[in-house]
Write an enzyme that holds these catalytic residues in place. Structure first.
Site, PDB file in Angstrom:
ATOM      1  N   HIS A   1       0.651  -1.126   0.049  1.00  0.00           N
ATOM      2  CA  HIS A   1       0.092  -0.113  -0.048  1.00  0.00           C
ATOM      3  C   HIS A   1       0.942   1.349  -0.168  1.00  0.00           C
ATOM      4  O   HIS A   1       1.891   1.359   0.628  1.00  0.00           O
ATOM      5  CB  HIS A   1      -1.068  -0.123   1.285  1.00  0.00           C
TER       6      HIS A   1
ATOM      7  N   ASP B   1     -13.156   3.576   8.328  1.00  0.00           N
ATOM      8  CA  ASP B   1     -12.403   4.119   7.613  1.00  0.00           C
ATOM      9  C   ASP B   1     -12.804   4.808   6.300  1.00  0.00           C
ATOM     10  O   ASP B   1     -12.578   5.984   5.905  1.00  0.00           O
ATOM     11  CB  ASP B   1     -10.890   3.251   7.238  1.00  0.00           C
TER      12      ASP B   1
ATOM     13  N   ARG C   1     -11.766  13.147   6.182  1.00  0.00           N
ATOM     14  CA  ARG C   1     -10.380  13.646   6.001  1.00  0.00           C
ATOM     15  C   ARG C   1     -10.010  14.421   4.786  1.00  0.00           C
ATOM     16  O   ARG C   1      -9.409  15.580   4.889  1.00  0.00           O
ATOM     17  CB  ARG C   1      -9.348  12.628   6.463  1.00  0.00           C
TER      18      ARG C   1
ATOM     19  N   LYS D   1      -7.676  -1.287   6.534  1.00  0.00           N
ATOM     20  CA  LYS D   1      -7.930  -1.976   5.312  1.00  0.00           C
ATOM     21  C   LYS D   1      -7.201  -3.088   5.097  1.00  0.00           C
ATOM     22  O   LYS D   1      -7.644  -4.173   4.980  1.00  0.00           O
ATOM     23  CB  LYS D   1      -7.767  -0.997   4.137  1.00  0.00           C
TER      24      LYS D   1
HETATM   25  N1  URA Z   1      -3.869   5.740   2.142  1.00  0.00           N
HETATM   26  C1  URA Z   1      -4.813   5.442   2.736  1.00  0.00           C
HETATM   27  O1  URA Z   1      -5.569   4.521   2.741  1.00  0.00           O
HETATM   28  N2  URA Z   1      -4.983   6.254   3.979  1.00  0.00           N
HETATM   29  C2  URA Z   1      -4.298   7.284   3.892  1.00  0.00           C
HETATM   30  O2  URA Z   1      -4.660   8.083   5.149  1.00  0.00           O
HETATM   31  C3  URA Z   1      -3.299   7.610   3.186  1.00  0.00           C
HETATM   32  C4  URA Z   1      -3.052   6.770   2.188  1.00  0.00           C
END
Ligand code: URA
Length: 418
Positions: free
Chosen positions: A80, A159, A166, A185
């Site tokens: 990720h 999230d 956010r 995640k």
């Molecule tokens: N990727 C994500 O899933 N969350 C973040 O806060 C930043 C990048």
């Protein structure tokens, strides 16, 4: 909820029960967005320690269901990115790692702030569904070894809510919030290991290596304390990755690389290769990565995944009409500021200004000139694909370019590996 906001506003530590209450209320939508946003801003300013961040990640992870991939043989490893500009690495890396024998159950995010998101990118492929049930996700994984999906209501739903808020409230660049967002995640994926591409520089959320290392340290500790082996690769994101920014434009670039164009996108390739090496090391395998990429089999695998998820690559396109951004000076491109290009891409419609906005999947930018290349006055630096007002986009692109006399030394994009 007011007491919890006040506590964090005043710099106090939140208890496990405060964090549990907050995440429950976010998931059930019982806490209004204005109170959630206020707490996000307080966390942004006051931070969270390791214990709070671990609790936040734990409750966000458990706001949804976790996959059980024990029925699928092979090491389950994912990667990720913390968010970049032109960062299409996942699209190449997922089928590449799968071709090397790794199972890649990739749950991805949407565009955040000035950065793009893999879910949006994949949706630029006509018909491609990022929203699969667990059963459908597993079926694609069994058939192709990789599947790229977005968060559904089942996976870390807290999230999903926080991410969108956010994005709209400028509370992204927080160690605690990035750590919990990504790991909630990723730890739902039943992984054996996770590689984090921790982006550093103007186009990243972490602008310098020192703050990036704080995030890296937190992610490594929280991930490992919650039971997943972690590798962190710090990569340079001061300039955009590759030549295309925006959803369809980035998928088109990825397809070119998957089809074997390995010369025009050396930065994209370098990062992909190093992340693939880290995934192999977590999986305990050794494979010739570039040979695998050149074989054509990785593209076949990508195509298969796309078609199993309803997509049709033949319909993939940007806007036919594009607008040139012409250089106002002559010389060598010394630098392109990734943040400014990210903002320009947002203005084309490729990202969201507000939580409710739809992204324009065909919009974006193609950089015709990148660092080290010569440009004449009046020559096109970039192409813009958009339905929005053009002038502000052109201004942002021009302000991102530094044209001078210095020849660029080829620098590696890999800053450090942990
Ligand atoms: N990727 C994500 O899933 N969350 C973040 O806060 C930043 C990048």
């Amino acid at each position: 909820m007011r007491e919890i906001i006040r506590k964090k506003r005043d710099g106090q530590k939140l208890d496990k029960s405060d964090i549990e209450f907050f995440i429950n209320g976010v998931t059930t939508k019982e806490i209004p967005n204005y109170q959630i946003s206020a707490l996000l801003m307080a966390i942004f300013y006051k931070g969270m320690n390791l214990e709070e961040t671990k609790d936040l990640t734990y409750f966000m992870l458990n706001s949804g269901k976790k996959l059980d991939l024990s029925g699928i043989k092979g090491p389950k490893i994912d990667k990720h990115s913390t968010g970049g500009v032109g960062d299409k690495i996942s699209l190449i890396l997922a089928p590449l790692a799968a071709e090397m024998g790794i199972i890649v159950p990739m749950i991805t995010g949407r565009g955040l702030g000035h950065t793009g998101g893999t879910s949006d990118k994949m949706e630029a492929i006509p018909g491609y569904k990022t929203s699969l049930t667990f059963g459908q996700f597993e079926r694609v994984l069994r058939k192709t070894g990789c599947s790229i999906i977005s968060q559904t209501r089942e996976i870390a739903p807290a999230d999903k809510e926080l991410y969108a808020l956010r994005d709209a409230t400028e509370t992204v660049e927080s160690v605690a919030l990035i750590t919990s967002s990504i790991l909630s995640k990723k730890l739902a994926e039943d992984l054996d290991g996770l590689v984090i591409d921790l982006k550093v520089g103007e186009g990243a959320f972490m602008k310098d290596l020192a703050s990036a290392k704080k995030l890296g340290e937190m992610m490594k500790k929280v991930g490992e304390e919650l039971g997943t082996e972690m590798k962190i690769v710090f990569t340079d994101q001061s300039s955009p990755i590759g030549r295309n920014i925006g959803n369809a434009p980035e998928v088109i670039e990825s397809v070119e690389i998957l089809k074997g164009n390995l010369t025009d996108y050396t930065d994209t390739l370098e990062i992909t290769k190093v992340l693939a090496e880290e995934m192999c090391s977590l999986a305990g395998i050794k494979v010739e990565i570039l040979e695998t990429l050149k074989s054509g089999k990785v593209f076949e695998r990508f195509e298969k995944m796309v078609s199993l998820q309803g997509g049709d690559l033949s319909g993939l396109t940007t806007y036919k009409k594009s607008f040139e951004v012409k250089s106002t000076s002559e010389g060598i491109v010394e630098k392109i500021d990734a943040y400014k290009i990210g903002i320009a891409a947002l203005k084309t419609g490729a990202g969201r200004e507000k939580k409710e906005d739809n992204v324009d999947l065909k919009a974006g930018i193609k950089l015709l000139k990148v660092a080290g290349e010569e440009v004449r006055k009046g020559e096109a630096l970039a192409l813009v694909y958009t339905k929005k007002e053009l002038e502000p986009i052109k201004e942002s692109i021009l302000s991102a370019y530094s044209v001078g006399k210095k020849l660029k030394k080829d620098k590696t994009k890999i800053l450090e590996k942990w």
